[in-house]
Design an enzyme around this catalytic site. Structure first.
Site, PDB file in Angstrom:
ATOM      1  CD  GLU A 137       2.610   8.250  -2.367  1.00 36.74           C
ATOM      2  OE1 GLU A 137       2.169   7.504  -3.123  1.00 36.74           O
ATOM      3  OE2 GLU A 137       2.382   7.933  -1.219  1.00 36.74           O
TER       4      GLU A 137
ATOM      5  CG  HIS B 182      -0.431  10.751  -2.957  1.00 38.08           C
ATOM      6  ND1 HIS B 182      -0.475  11.054  -1.598  1.00 38.08           N
ATOM      7  CD2 HIS B 182      -0.575   9.327  -2.813  1.00 38.08           C
ATOM      8  CE1 HIS B 182      -0.641   9.906  -0.976  1.00 38.08           C
ATOM      9  NE2 HIS B 182      -0.730   8.852  -1.816  1.00 38.08           N
TER      10      HIS B 182
HETATM   11 ZN   LIG Z   1      -2.324   5.551  -1.883  1.00 39.70          ZN
END
Ligand SMILES: [Zn+2]
Ligand SMILES: *[C@@H]1O[C@H](CO)[C@@H](O)[C@H](O)[C@H]1NC(C)=O
Ligand SMILES: *[C@@H]1O[C@H](CO)[C@@H](O)[C@H](O)[C@H]1NC(C)=O
Ligand SMILES: *[C@@H]1O[C@H](CO)[C@@H](O)[C@H](O)[C@H]1NC(C)=O
Length: 532
Positions: free
Chosen positions: A368, A393
């Protein structure tokens, strides 16, 4: 010597003219036609590869697809001259999304499950203000961070100690509300519990600022959530909003903090899990046709690095997994990855289950970030080496071709959270989101919402809208949406029989959705239906 008679000359001339004609047709026509044929083939093979492209729609689905595609075409066309909602920060773009006919259809659609969401930020923040902060015995103090955020505590009498960050003494929420006026005070609370602002680009000019406010809002919500006084209300409301948003199933990531009584008594984390289970079972009884269940992924906070703590939490997770296998799906590490505490820092702790032969599935947040080849995005490598079940992510995954290969071959789903990534500054224009290429290349993906309450989005609809409008072709319609919904079951932690039951429940709602969409939008000769 007679070479050619007059008739032969004529024939020759005719042949030449025809030859010339054919020749010029080849120059003007044949190569273009050939080229266009190749182009069609190319497009066909490209379109044939994306997520959902292999689904075959039935007659009714095709009619809904026509409606959906007409609406999508219209809204994409508008995007060339007006603001296209996925291209602006959701904190300002939300009202634009809500005018969209595509969004209306997506809201009504049964979307399957949410596989990436955090416990404290599911319930609508206005509901939290109106319900939770109106409960008696709630104290607050003001922290001295940049945003003057709030800390809360439910307590029978004024708490003895206040959090180190607080610059004020504890005060009763009810008293301040009475003194300051409820509408003013409730606005203050709302803004403290969310990132909502009219000027996100000025208030949060960079990742640091958006994460700072985000974390402060999450701290306030955490204080409010893990109390015996509020917990039931919070969880029920979260599940209710989910089914109202046409979501059938959820895997909740939670830190499983202990629940506290008003007199300060603290229950063990196992008690928190038991409450989730009880509430979920009650909810299933109450909404047997809408709700297929809940599973828990416990999550430790990754920094500051505290290995003994993580070791204890991994061991707890192993125990809970053994004791509650139907509800306890596995383990994760959370908090801003750029801030430190990468997976590789915890190898001893994370390899412990393997070492002792204990089953603990992992569901790691990884990648992320916008960084490349750093301790942050290299988390992706550790996530797959540690046999993660899914990746939270995976925003940096396109920079790691070997990870992409593993993800495809092992069917490790990437949990895309479009709005989260936008509000938290990984990408501004969602057409540039990595999800677009992952969807085009048919990687295993699911669409989720991460922390919807923090930016005021619905549990899943707004994120599905973004994936559909910003991350797929103008000509891609219902096949993508249907496959995304099916993927949420396919890549869930449910057992085969649980998946089957969830699919049946979903299918019944899908049929209703098709009928309702046709009734609302399909043009008939006798009755003009609602404008798209
Ligand atoms: Zn999260
Ligand atoms: C939170 O509440 C405090 C105290 O009322 C206020 O000063 C502050 O501006 C609020 N913070 C936000 C982000 O709204
Ligand atoms: C982020 O923005 C804040 C406020 O404008 C500024 O003080 C800070 O230096 C910026 N940080 C980075 C890493 O750019
Ligand atoms: C991951 O799976 C592989 C193949 O099954 C196995 O050899 C390896 O030990 C596993 N690693 C961990 C950390 O579970």
């Amino acid at each position: 010597m007679e070479i050619l008679n007059q008739q032969s000359w004529g024939t020759l001339l005719l042949a030449c003219v025809i030859g010339l004609l054919i020749y010029s047709m080849e120059v003007d026509g044949e190569p273009v036609a050939t080229y266009l044929g190749q182009r069609n083939q190319f497009l066909k093979s490209e379109i044939g590869e994306g997520v959902g492209a292999k689904l075959v729609l039935n007659e009714k689905e095709k009619r809904v697809d026509d409606i959906l595609l007409a609406a999508k075409r219209k809204e994409v066309a508008q995007g060339f001259s007006e603001t296209f909602p996925p291209t602006v920060n959701f904190l300002t773009g939300k009202p634009l999304v809500e005018k969209s006919a595509v969004f209306d259809i997506i809201k009504r659609m049964p979307k399957g499950g949410i596989l990436h969401i955090h416990e404290i930020s599911i319930a609508d923040p206005w509901w939290v203000v109106q319900t939770i902060t109106y409960l008696p015995h709630l104290y607050y103090c003001v922290s001295d961070d940049y945003f003057s955020s709030l800390r809360f505590k439910f307590a029978g009498t004024v708490p003895q100690e206040k959090p180190v960050a607080c610059k004020t003494e504890w005060a009763l929420v009810s008293e301040s509300r009475a003194a300051l006026g409820s509408s003013y005070f409730d606005q203050l609370l709302y803004h403290n519990l969310t990132m909502v602002t009219d000027q996100p680009d000025e208030v949060y000019p960079n990742t640091t600022m958006s994460w700072l406010r985000f974390q402060q809002a999450l701290l306030s919500l955490t204080d409010l959530y893990f109390s015996v006084t509020s917990f039931d209300l919070f969880v029920k409301q979260s599940l209710l909003q989910m089914i109202q948003d046409n979501v059938q199933y959820v895997e909740i990531r939670t830190v499983l903090f202990p629940l506290q009584e008003l007199d300060g008594t603290i229950h063990p984390p196992e008690y928190t899990l038991q409450q989730y289970i009880r509430i979920a079972e009650e909810f299933k009884q109450q909404y047997p046709n809408d709700f297929a269940g809940l599973k828990i992924i416990s999550s430790s906070i990754r920094h500051p690095v505290n290995r003994p703590l993580i070791k204890a939490q991994v061991q707890l997770a192993m125990d809970l997994r053994k004791k509650y296998p139907n509800y306890f799906a596995g383990y994760d590490l959370v908090a801003q990855e750029d801030g430190g505490g990468p997976l590789v820092d915890y190898l001893n702790e994370l390899l412990y289950p393997l070492e002792v032969g204990s089953d603990l599935p992992f569901f790691f947040h990884a990648g992320e970030t916008n960084w490349q080849g750093t301790f942050v995005d290299d988390n992706l490598i550790d996530a797959v080496l540690l046999n993660t079940t899914r990746i939270g992510h995976g925003y940096a995954i396109n920079k790691h071709p070997a990870v992409l290969e593993v993800v495809r071959s092992r069917g490790i789903a990437i949990e895309l959270n479009p709005i989260s990534n936008q509000v938290l500054h990984l990408v501004h224009d969602l057409r540039n989101h990595i999800g677009a290429s992952l969807i085009a290349e048919d990687y295993p993906v699911v669409v989720s919402s991460d922390d919807p309450a923090a930016w005021g989005s619905l549990p899943l609809s707004h994120d599905y809208y973004m994936a559909f409008m910003a991350m797929s072709r103008e000509t891609t319609g219902l096949t993508l949406l249907k496959q995304l919904a099916l993927n949420t079951f396919k890549y869930s932690a449910m057992t085969a029989s649980e998946k089957e039951a969830a699919n049946d429940l979903w299918q019944a709602k899908w049929n209703i959705f098709l009928d309702e969409t046709l009734a609302k939008y399909e043009l008939t000769e006798t009755m003009p239906k609602e404008e798209l």
